[in-house]
Scaffold this motif. Structure first.
Motif, mmCIF file in Angstrom:
data_model
loop_
_atom_site.group_PDB
_atom_site.id
_atom_site.type_symbol
_atom_site.label_atom_id
_atom_site.label_comp_id
_atom_site.label_asym_id
_atom_site.label_seq_id
_atom_site.Cartn_x
_atom_site.Cartn_y
_atom_site.Cartn_z
ATOM 1 N N THR A 7 0.825 -1.205 0.000
ATOM 2 C CA THR A 7 0.000 0.000 0.000
ATOM 3 C C THR A 7 0.860 1.255 0.000
ATOM 4 N N TRP A 8 1.947 1.242 0.768
ATOM 5 C CA TRP A 8 2.782 2.444 0.826
ATOM 6 C C TRP A 8 3.471 2.688 -0.508
ATOM 7 N N THR A 11 0.738 4.215 -2.730
ATOM 8 C CA THR A 11 0.459 5.565 -2.256
ATOM 9 C C THR A 11 1.587 6.512 -2.621
ATOM 10 N N ALA A 12 2.821 6.079 -2.418
ATOM 11 C CA ALA A 12 3.973 6.927 -2.743
ATOM 12 C C ALA A 12 4.022 7.219 -4.241
#
Length: 141
Positions: A7-8, A11-12
């Protein structure tokens, strides 16, 4: 073996893409505001009427695109408008009539299409879930 993004990472990537789009349009606005007369002259040289008015319209649209990409607000409709705008700019200022005089114009023309594709992708996928105001079309961000 199937690998998935965390997810990160997703998102990034979305945030970096939004910042890149915002920076590209912010540079366009900055150059217009530094010399609106030159922008109007460029528009007039392409044969458009009311060049100063159109230059200001372009600066306002690009400012709205910067705000949309920085905040996520109304990003879907503005990214769609941005994609149409970028393709229009490609044809209006670097289209086929310019290629015989300067082959570099073909490269400038072609560079508008990956940019438009990215804007369409952003419109379809929205601003993501982080640092994004949930404003826009009903059912979409």
């Amino acid at each position: 073996m199937v690998e998935t993004q965390s997810t990160w990472q997703t998102t990034a990537a979305i945030l970096v893409a939004r910042l890149i789009f915002a920076a590209m349009f912010a540079m366009g606005v900055a150059f217009k505001l530094m010399d609106m007369g030159a922008t109007a002259g460029y528009i007039a040289a392409a044969g458009f009427p009311f060049p100063l008015f159109l230059a200001w319209c372009a600066a306002i649209l690009e400012t709205l695109l910067v705000i949309a990409f920085l905040t996520g607000a109304f990003m879907t409709p503005l990214a769609l408008i941005g994609a149409v705008y970028v393709v229009f700019l490609g044809f209006a200022f670097h289209g086929p009539s310019h290629w015989t005089a300067d082959q570099a114009e073909f490269g400038a023309f072609m560079s508008h299409f990956p940019f438009a594709a990215g804007l369409l992708y952003a419109a379809v996928h929205g601003p993501g879930s982080v640092l994004a105001l949930k404003q826009g079309w009903p059912g979409r961000a």
